[in-house]
Scaffold this motif. Sequence first.
Motif, PDB file in Angstrom:
ATOM      1  N   SER A  46      -9.960  -4.280   5.711  1.00  0.00           N
ATOM      2  CA  SER A  46      -9.255  -4.992   4.644  1.00  0.00           C
ATOM      3  C   SER A  46     -10.236  -5.815   3.801  1.00  0.00           C
ATOM      4  O   SER A  46     -10.169  -5.790   2.563  1.00  0.00           O
ATOM      5  N   SER A 114       9.910 -14.156  12.652  1.00  0.00           N
ATOM      6  CA  SER A 114      10.622 -13.645  11.474  1.00  0.00           C
ATOM      7  C   SER A 114      12.085 -14.024  11.517  1.00  0.00           C
ATOM      8  O   SER A 114      12.787 -13.871  10.526  1.00  0.00           O
ATOM      9  N   ARG A 276      -0.799   8.344   3.499  1.00  0.00           N
ATOM     10  CA  ARG A 276       0.113   7.363   2.907  1.00  0.00           C
ATOM     11  C   ARG A 276       1.203   8.086   2.088  1.00  0.00           C
ATOM     12  O   ARG A 276       0.891   8.804   1.137  1.00  0.00           O
TER      13      ARG A 276
HETATM   14  N1  CAA Z   1      -5.993  -5.438   2.710  1.00  0.00           N
HETATM   15  C1  CAA Z   1      -6.711  -5.088   1.631  1.00  0.00           C
HETATM   16  N2  CAA Z   1      -6.358  -4.094   0.789  1.00  0.00           N
HETATM   17  C2  CAA Z   1      -5.205  -3.451   1.057  1.00  0.00           C
HETATM   18  C3  CAA Z   1      -4.391  -3.761   2.158  1.00  0.00           C
HETATM   19  C4  CAA Z   1      -4.827  -4.810   3.017  1.00  0.00           C
HETATM   20  N3  CAA Z   1      -4.128  -5.182   4.099  1.00  0.00           N
HETATM   21  N4  CAA Z   1      -3.317  -2.944   2.153  1.00  0.00           N
HETATM   22  C5  CAA Z   1      -3.439  -2.137   1.088  1.00  0.00           C
HETATM   23  N5  CAA Z   1      -4.579  -2.446   0.432  1.00  0.00           N
HETATM   24  C6  CAA Z   1      -5.127  -1.806  -0.746  1.00  0.00           C
HETATM   25  C7  CAA Z   1      -5.018  -0.291  -0.684  1.00  0.00           C
HETATM   26  O1  CAA Z   1      -6.047   0.276   0.098  1.00  0.00           O
HETATM   27  C8  CAA Z   1      -5.122   0.084  -2.118  1.00  0.00           C
HETATM   28  O2  CAA Z   1      -6.504   0.069  -2.486  1.00  0.00           O
HETATM   29  P1  CAA Z   1      -7.078   1.137  -3.567  1.00  0.00           P
HETATM   30  O3  CAA Z   1      -6.543   0.653  -4.879  1.00  0.00           O
HETATM   31  O4  CAA Z   1      -8.568   0.961  -3.463  1.00  0.00           O
HETATM   32  O5  CAA Z   1      -6.606   2.470  -3.170  1.00  0.00           O
HETATM   33  C9  CAA Z   1      -4.427  -1.088  -2.839  1.00  0.00           C
HETATM   34  O6  CAA Z   1      -4.361  -2.178  -1.893  1.00  0.00           O
HETATM   35  C10 CAA Z   1      -3.029  -0.745  -3.275  1.00  0.00           C
HETATM   36  O7  CAA Z   1      -2.344  -0.252  -2.161  1.00  0.00           O
HETATM   37  P2  CAA Z   1      -1.487   1.066  -2.139  1.00  0.00           P
HETATM   38  O8  CAA Z   1      -1.981   2.032  -3.157  1.00  0.00           O
HETATM   39  O9  CAA Z   1      -1.424   1.500  -0.729  1.00  0.00           O
HETATM   40  O10 CAA Z   1      -0.029   0.639  -2.502  1.00  0.00           O
HETATM   41  P3  CAA Z   1       0.632  -0.482  -3.384  1.00  0.00           P
HETATM   42  O11 CAA Z   1       0.047  -0.573  -4.738  1.00  0.00           O
HETATM   43  O12 CAA Z   1       2.076  -0.206  -3.230  1.00  0.00           O
HETATM   44  O13 CAA Z   1       0.316  -1.876  -2.648  1.00  0.00           O
HETATM   45  C11 CAA Z   1       1.457  -3.276  -1.069  1.00  0.00           C
HETATM   46  C12 CAA Z   1       0.541  -2.067  -1.290  1.00  0.00           C
HETATM   47  C13 CAA Z   1       0.758  -4.567  -1.524  1.00  0.00           C
HETATM   48  C14 CAA Z   1       1.704  -3.359   0.420  1.00  0.00           C
HETATM   49  C15 CAA Z   1       2.778  -3.116  -1.900  1.00  0.00           C
HETATM   50  O14 CAA Z   1       3.315  -1.843  -1.695  1.00  0.00           O
HETATM   51  C16 CAA Z   1       3.832  -4.117  -1.548  1.00  0.00           C
HETATM   52  O15 CAA Z   1       3.817  -5.259  -2.017  1.00  0.00           O
HETATM   53  N6  CAA Z   1       4.820  -3.711  -0.706  1.00  0.00           N
HETATM   54  C17 CAA Z   1       5.892  -4.577  -0.249  1.00  0.00           C
HETATM   55  C18 CAA Z   1       5.427  -5.308   0.968  1.00  0.00           C
HETATM   56  C19 CAA Z   1       6.470  -6.257   1.487  1.00  0.00           C
HETATM   57  O16 CAA Z   1       7.627  -6.273   1.065  1.00  0.00           O
HETATM   58  N7  CAA Z   1       6.086  -7.090   2.471  1.00  0.00           N
HETATM   59  C20 CAA Z   1       6.995  -7.982   3.132  1.00  0.00           C
HETATM   60  C21 CAA Z   1       7.708  -7.260   4.233  1.00  0.00           C
HETATM   61  S1  CAA Z   1       8.809  -8.312   5.134  1.00  0.00           S
HETATM   62  C22 CAA Z   1       7.804  -9.206   6.140  1.00  0.00           C
HETATM   63  O17 CAA Z   1       6.645  -8.993   6.263  1.00  0.00           O
HETATM   64  C23 CAA Z   1       8.438 -10.315   6.871  1.00  0.00           C
HETATM   65  C24 CAA Z   1       8.810 -10.057   8.251  1.00  0.00           C
HETATM   66  O18 CAA Z   1       9.092 -11.030   8.930  1.00  0.00           O
HETATM   67  C25 CAA Z   1       8.959  -8.716   8.816  1.00  0.00           C
END
Ligand code: CAA
Length: 337
Positions: A46, A114, A276
């Motif tokens: 990450s 959570s 993915r």
């Molecule tokens: N660290 C660093 N970079 C990361 C990463 C991490 N953990 N996870 C993904 N990335 C990177 C990816 O590798 C990708 O990089 P590139 O551009 O170089 O390819 C970039 O971020 C964008 O990722 P993706 O292309 O995979 O997808 P995305 O644009 O959809 O972003 C996301 C990913 C930020 C997770 C986004 O999809 C998102 O916001 N999703 C919703 C997440 C959410 O709702 N979280 C809350 C859930 S509920 C909870 O957590 C509470 C609980 O109590 C359960």
Amino acid sequence: MKVGVIGAGQMGSGIAEVFALAGNEVKIYDVDRGQLDRALKNIKWSLSKLAEKGRVKDVEEIMSRLHVSEGLSSFQTEELVVEAVFEDFNVKAKTLEEVSRRLSPESLIATNTSSIPITELSRAVWSPERFLGMHFFNPPVLMELVEVIKGDSTRDVYFNKALEVVRNIGKTALPVRKDVPGFVVNRILFRVFNKACSILDRYTVEQVDWVAYYDLGFPMGIFMLLDYTGLDLNLSISKEVAKRGLKLNCPEVEKLVANGKRGAKSGSGFYDWKERPRIERVQGGPSPKELIEDAFREGLWLIKEGVATEEEIDKGTMLGLGLRSGIMTMGRRLGLS
Ligand code: CAA
């Protein structure tokens, strides 16, 4: 600041990363040594991703601030400990009892639960006035929101200190002063998950996810998000909230977990995660209004109960779930009232 993180799963490792990234010395512990090794590998991956994007200069320097702990007894001088173990009341209570016994009574102790009310968990904590909820969203390093939850015993001085800690790590705090199961954002999300599951007799997973993504502006589909956060975690959350009167029902999640499909981390769930998955454009599907009407009503309940304001719910759902516009604004735009 010296920080301890207990539990090195997706959330624990992400929380440790966030604190190390913000310049803190972090000690991390898990009962499973293999899990700790995987956590360090994931954190490094990450941080390297963030380095590619210019958000991090020196990955190794940040990694050098992360220290693996050999046991709970090594947590003694930390100023803050965040518990992020398995979502089960007894496991959390036992861990909190053990760690709070040794830490100085002034150290802040937070749980990343959570779903479980802070006041219930506080009964296991020595000096519970310094205990509260610090609820991160997955992946902690990318999601801006942290809910900070006050239990009945939490003293204001510690609550304010926790809000300051959240600001210092570059996140936005949502102060939650009324301790209800699932707090603010998850209560909204549970309703979305539940609705999505309840209409699977009429629509496919892909149809529901396309509507969520394209019409409602979720960053990923609803079932994709269930997979992403972990189906086993979601099942544990449902069990904990059900004990406290919030019934959630998704037989499909139960079936998948029973077959060893725990979502992204196990390689499959509603989707195949060997690579993915992407959201595909499909025809049909529920109306956007149908998909979020229960979540909107949950928001109204949170407002009525004095847990959060409409603005806070909107801000929380945007920063915690990555929505383009807050759930209440979205609902009103779709004619809900
Ligand atoms: N660290 C660093 N970079 C990361 C990463 C991490 N953990 N996870 C993904 N990335 C990177 C990816 O590798 C990708 O990089 P590139 O551009 O170089 O390819 C970039 O971020 C964008 O990722 P993706 O292309 O995979 O997808 P995305 O644009 O959809 O972003 C996301 C990913 C930020 C997770 C986004 O999809 C998102 O916001 N999703 C919703 C997440 C959410 O709702 N979280 C809350 C859930 S509920 C909870 O957590 C509470 C609980 O109590 C359960």
